[in-house]
Design a protein around this motif. Structure first.
Motif, PDB file in Angstrom:
ATOM      1  N   ASP A  40       0.821  -1.208   0.000  1.00  0.00           N
ATOM      2  CA  ASP A  40       0.000   0.000   0.000  1.00  0.00           C
ATOM      3  C   ASP A  40       0.858   1.262   0.000  1.00  0.00           C
ATOM      4  O   ASP A  40       0.477   2.279  -0.576  1.00  0.00           O
ATOM      5  CB  ASP A  40      -0.921   0.004   1.221  1.00  0.00           C
ATOM      6  CG  ASP A  40      -1.959  -1.098   1.157  1.00  0.00           C
ATOM      7  OD1 ASP A  40      -2.269  -1.550   0.041  1.00  0.00           O
ATOM      8  OD2 ASP A  40      -2.445  -1.523   2.225  1.00  0.00           O
ATOM      9  N   ASN A  43       2.084   1.910  -3.618  1.00  0.00           N
ATOM     10  CA  ASN A  43       0.985   2.346  -4.471  1.00  0.00           C
ATOM     11  C   ASN A  43       0.569   3.782  -4.160  1.00  0.00           C
ATOM     12  O   ASN A  43       0.362   4.591  -5.067  1.00  0.00           O
ATOM     13  CB  ASN A  43      -0.210   1.409  -4.294  1.00  0.00           C
ATOM     14  CG  ASN A  43       0.063   0.025  -4.849  1.00  0.00           C
ATOM     15  OD1 ASN A  43       0.907  -0.146  -5.715  1.00  0.00           O
ATOM     16  ND2 ASN A  43      -0.645  -0.964  -4.345  1.00  0.00           N
ATOM     17  N   TYR A  44       0.454   4.089  -2.876  1.00  0.00           N
ATOM     18  CA  TYR A  44       0.045   5.451  -2.496  1.00  0.00           C
ATOM     19  C   TYR A  44       1.116   6.466  -2.885  1.00  0.00           C
ATOM     20  O   TYR A  44       0.798   7.557  -3.387  1.00  0.00           O
ATOM     21  CB  TYR A  44      -0.219   5.512  -0.993  1.00  0.00           C
ATOM     22  CG  TYR A  44      -0.493   6.911  -0.489  1.00  0.00           C
ATOM     23  CD1 TYR A  44      -1.732   7.507  -0.691  1.00  0.00           C
ATOM     24  CD2 TYR A  44       0.501   7.648   0.157  1.00  0.00           C
ATOM     25  CE1 TYR A  44      -1.993   8.787  -0.253  1.00  0.00           C
ATOM     26  CE2 TYR A  44       0.253   8.944   0.595  1.00  0.00           C
ATOM     27  CZ  TYR A  44      -0.995   9.499   0.397  1.00  0.00           C
ATOM     28  OH  TYR A  44      -1.233  10.780   0.830  1.00  0.00           O
ATOM     29  N   SER A  47       1.086   6.980  -6.688  1.00  0.00           N
ATOM     30  CA  SER A  47      -0.109   7.704  -7.099  1.00  0.00           C
ATOM     31  C   SER A  47      -0.007   9.178  -6.723  1.00  0.00           C
ATOM     32  O   SER A  47      -0.380  10.064  -7.508  1.00  0.00           O
ATOM     33  CB  SER A  47      -1.344   7.081  -6.444  1.00  0.00           C
ATOM     34  OG  SER A  47      -2.504   7.793  -6.782  1.00  0.00           O
ATOM     35  N   PHE A 221      -4.852   3.991   3.831  1.00  0.00           N
ATOM     36  CA  PHE A 221      -5.041   3.902   2.380  1.00  0.00           C
ATOM     37  C   PHE A 221      -4.917   2.444   1.943  1.00  0.00           C
ATOM     38  O   PHE A 221      -4.160   2.123   1.029  1.00  0.00           O
ATOM     39  CB  PHE A 221      -4.023   4.781   1.647  1.00  0.00           C
ATOM     40  CG  PHE A 221      -4.104   6.226   2.009  1.00  0.00           C
ATOM     41  CD1 PHE A 221      -5.011   7.055   1.395  1.00  0.00           C
ATOM     42  CD2 PHE A 221      -3.280   6.752   2.983  1.00  0.00           C
ATOM     43  CE1 PHE A 221      -5.093   8.402   1.734  1.00  0.00           C
ATOM     44  CE2 PHE A 221      -3.346   8.093   3.334  1.00  0.00           C
ATOM     45  CZ  PHE A 221      -4.257   8.913   2.710  1.00  0.00           C
ATOM     46  N   SER A 224      -5.059   0.901  -1.988  1.00  0.00           N
ATOM     47  CA  SER A 224      -4.951   2.015  -2.932  1.00  0.00           C
ATOM     48  C   SER A 224      -4.211   1.584  -4.189  1.00  0.00           C
ATOM     49  O   SER A 224      -3.385   0.673  -4.166  1.00  0.00           O
ATOM     50  CB  SER A 224      -4.220   3.194  -2.278  1.00  0.00           C
ATOM     51  OG  SER A 224      -2.923   2.800  -1.860  1.00  0.00           O
ATOM     52  N   SER A 225      -4.506   2.270  -5.289  1.00  0.00           N
ATOM     53  CA  SER A 225      -3.896   1.955  -6.581  1.00  0.00           C
ATOM     54  C   SER A 225      -2.687   2.849  -6.811  1.00  0.00           C
ATOM     55  O   SER A 225      -2.566   3.929  -6.228  1.00  0.00           O
ATOM     56  CB  SER A 225      -4.907   2.146  -7.708  1.00  0.00           C
ATOM     57  OG  SER A 225      -4.304   2.000  -8.978  1.00  0.00           O
ATOM     58  N   VAL A 228      -4.507   6.626  -9.828  1.00  0.00           N
ATOM     59  CA  VAL A 228      -5.939   6.813  -9.595  1.00  0.00           C
ATOM     60  C   VAL A 228      -6.716   6.901 -10.903  1.00  0.00           C
ATOM     61  O   VAL A 228      -7.919   6.612 -10.937  1.00  0.00           O
ATOM     62  CB  VAL A 228      -6.185   8.078  -8.748  1.00  0.00           C
ATOM     63  CG1 VAL A 228      -5.617   7.913  -7.358  1.00  0.00           C
ATOM     64  CG2 VAL A 228      -5.593   9.314  -9.419  1.00  0.00           C
ATOM     65  N   ASN A 231      -8.373   3.686 -12.077  1.00  0.00           N
ATOM     66  CA  ASN A 231      -9.578   3.233 -11.383  1.00  0.00           C
ATOM     67  C   ASN A 231     -10.852   3.835 -11.951  1.00  0.00           C
ATOM     68  O   ASN A 231     -11.953   3.423 -11.574  1.00  0.00           O
ATOM     69  CB  ASN A 231      -9.488   3.588  -9.890  1.00  0.00           C
ATOM     70  CG  ASN A 231      -8.344   2.858  -9.201  1.00  0.00           C
ATOM     71  OD1 ASN A 231      -7.910   1.800  -9.635  1.00  0.00           O
ATOM     72  ND2 ASN A 231      -7.839   3.454  -8.130  1.00  0.00           N
TER      73      ASN A 231
END
Length: 265
Positions: A40, A43-44, A47, A221, A224-225, A228, A231
């Motif tokens: 995570d 990814n956060y 992003s 988060f 999370s991707s 964003v 998504n």
């Protein structure tokens, strides 16, 4: 220049003629970005970095007054704002309205005028543009300072007269102070950020946010991707753009009809 697949299909080779001889340059194929489900933090962080780069680019586009890149950024911001919030994002709706009017309704000359009207350059120097709404906020601040000096017993006519004279009064005061050698430093002394940056650097070296660690969780988060925009549902995005572009067209047609009726009366 010829491009062909290598026999092992793993690389691409480019043949270039250099001084009459063929030179083969091996180029690795574009790697597909892996999906990191169990990290995570990675990814956060990725992003956040991608969204920040678009916003930083907008800052430089405004400073340069680049109308061409402004249009491209408005297109990029529609899925970005939706991915950061939802399909009810007012910023995304305004981007659709702006693009509908400048790229579809208005002529090329009027479109350029509208885009240039989004920037203000009070000093006339290259790369010193700023957003028009920011300049309006600065003007409002000047007007408030002049009206505040009128005291408690001020009338509407006095406030209107002072607001019109606010830019000239501020310019006179500024020139008078500069002629008398009075310097007003409105900027506060900022605390040095060297120590904070050093602590942040040590923490980032330990955390390694841009290096994948399997099963590294971030409770705030979770799931999370790393992008964003990925998504955002592409079909819903198309319906969103079509619906709000039609709303923008309908509002313009209603305004034109009202103006025609007022003219006839």
């Amino acid at each position: 220049m010829n491009i062909y697949k290598a026999p092992d299909l793993s690389d691409v080779e480019i043949c270039v003629l250099y001084k009459g001889d063929k030179v083969r340059i091996g180029v690795q194929p574009e790697a597909r970005s892996p999906v990191h489900i169990g990290d995570d933090v990675y990814n956060y962080s990725l992003s956040f970095l991608r969204a920040s780069m678009d916003l930083m680019l907008l800052h430089y586009v405004i400073k340069a007054g680049d109308t061409d890149r402004l249009t491209v950024l408005m297109k990029r911001f529609i899925p970005l704002f939706i991915g950061l919030t939802s399909f009810r994002s007012k910023y995304a709706i305004e981007c659709v309205n702006f693009l509908t009017k400048t790229e579809h309704i208005l002529s090329e000359f009027e479109s350029v005028r509208v885009k240039l009207g989004a920037f203000v350059n009070v000093h006339g120097k290259p790369g010193k543009n700023k957003a028009a709404d920011m300049q309006q906020e600065n003007n409002n601040k000047q007007v408030k300072n002049v009206i505040r000096s009128l005291g408690a017993s001020k009338t509407d006519k006095a406030m209107e007269r002072s607001s019109k004279a606010a830019p000239v009064i501020c310019k006179l005061v500024s020139d008078l102070k500069s002629s008398l050698g009075i310097t007003t430093n409105s900027k506060r002394n900022k605390k040095s950020s060297v120590e904070d940056l050093s602590v942040l650097f040590d923490k980032m070296r330990q955390l390694r946010p841009f290096k994948v660690h399997v099963n590294r969780a971030l409770p705030a988060f979770s799931g999370s991707s790393d992008n964003v925009v990925n998504n955002v549902d592409k079909f819903k995005l198309g319906d969103f753009i079509t619906r709000h572009s039609k709303h923008a067209l309908n509002r313009i047609m209603c305004d034109l009809n009202n103006e025609e009726q007022d003219f006839e009366v």
